[in-house]
Enzyme design. Sequence first.
Site, short mmCIF file in Angstrom:
data_model
loop_
_atom_site.label_atom_id
_atom_site.label_comp_id
_atom_site.label_asym_id
_atom_site.label_seq_id
_atom_site.Cartn_x
_atom_site.Cartn_y
_atom_site.Cartn_z
N ASN A 8 0.87 -1.18 0.00
CA ASN A 8 0.00 0.00 0.00
C ASN A 8 0.91 1.23 0.00
OD1 ASN A 8 -1.81 2.03 0.39
ND2 ASN A 8 -2.48 1.38 2.44
N LYS A 10 0.05 4.22 -0.15
CA LYS A 10 -0.61 5.38 0.46
C LYS A 10 -0.39 6.60 -0.45
CE LYS A 10 -0.23 3.17 4.92
NZ LYS A 10 -0.18 3.28 6.38
N HIS A 88 -9.73 1.29 4.97
CA HIS A 88 -8.44 1.52 5.64
C HIS A 88 -8.66 2.49 6.81
CE1 HIS A 88 -4.31 2.56 6.47
NE2 HIS A 88 -3.96 1.49 5.78
N GLU A 90 -6.98 4.86 7.84
CA GLU A 90 -6.71 6.27 7.51
C GLU A 90 -7.91 6.88 6.76
OE1 GLU A 90 -2.92 5.47 5.68
OE2 GLU A 90 -2.09 4.98 7.64
N GLU A 155 -5.56 -4.88 10.46
CA GLU A 155 -4.53 -3.87 10.71
C GLU A 155 -4.83 -3.15 12.03
OE1 GLU A 155 -2.47 -2.56 6.85
OE2 GLU A 155 -4.24 -1.32 7.05
N GLY A 161 2.50 2.03 11.13
CA GLY A 161 3.54 3.05 11.09
C GLY A 161 4.23 3.29 12.42
N SER A 192 3.28 -2.21 10.40
CA SER A 192 4.73 -2.29 10.69
C SER A 192 5.38 -3.59 10.19
CB SER A 192 5.01 -2.10 12.18
OG SER A 192 4.62 -0.80 12.58
N GLY A 213 2.78 -1.20 4.33
CA GLY A 213 2.79 0.23 4.01
C GLY A 213 4.21 0.71 3.75
#
Length: 229
Positions: A8, A10, A88, A90, A155, A161, A192, A213
């Site tokens: 991903n 992002k 997701h 985010e 996730e 992250g 992560s 990510g």
Amino acid sequence: MSKLIVANFKMNGTKSSITQWFNDFSMEKNISNEVIVALPALFLFDFADNNISVAAQNVSSHSSGAYTSQISAEMLKDCGINYSIIGHSESREFLKETDEDIFNKYNQLIKYSIKPIICIGEPLKIREDNLLQSFISSQLKQFEDTDNELIIAYEPIWAIGSGLIPTVEDINEVSELIRGLCKNVKILYGGSVNEENASNLLNNSNIDGVLVGGASLDPKEFANIAQSC
Ligand code: 13P
């Protein structure tokens, strides 16, 4: 069995850096697992015709109309896209998406035969308060009755992250819960994942792949992850 290794990106990359990424990644040998790369929407059309599958990172919950800035499932299909991430954390946080929105997005994708990669996962407080099972169950409620093959990416928000990662036992507990709730499901873990921890995750836990990510932005590191089982 072959695993599903999803990158991903992002909101990272330019046309030239992504071209370079695909060139570098294609030099990597011995990748027997299935690889998918979720790109920023603007670049999907440029890279759709590739020997690596590309995915969208989101889709509209509406089919068409006055929804300025949004991209429909029909448009994705028209550009040759066969996968899309939805839900997701985010997007849930910054775009205020609800479980209902995500189910509508899912239905839009199914209508156009695009495979959804449905992200779920808890904030730290939920885990600390022992509410994990009910939280995950409520995120999956609308998907329980379907016979369609689902791809669920677990996730945990606190692992994204952060460099923190659940234990294999923690991941297995959630994946058993998901398998108990949904009939026909592939489970990815995300948060992560890197070249150091991927082998343990992929070889020792009850998952079908990973959603990566930050570490996916380096083609060599992503290839190492994809080669780690
Ligand atoms: P990181 O791998 O950077 O933690 O991100 C995980 C993620 O959000 C993938 O969708």
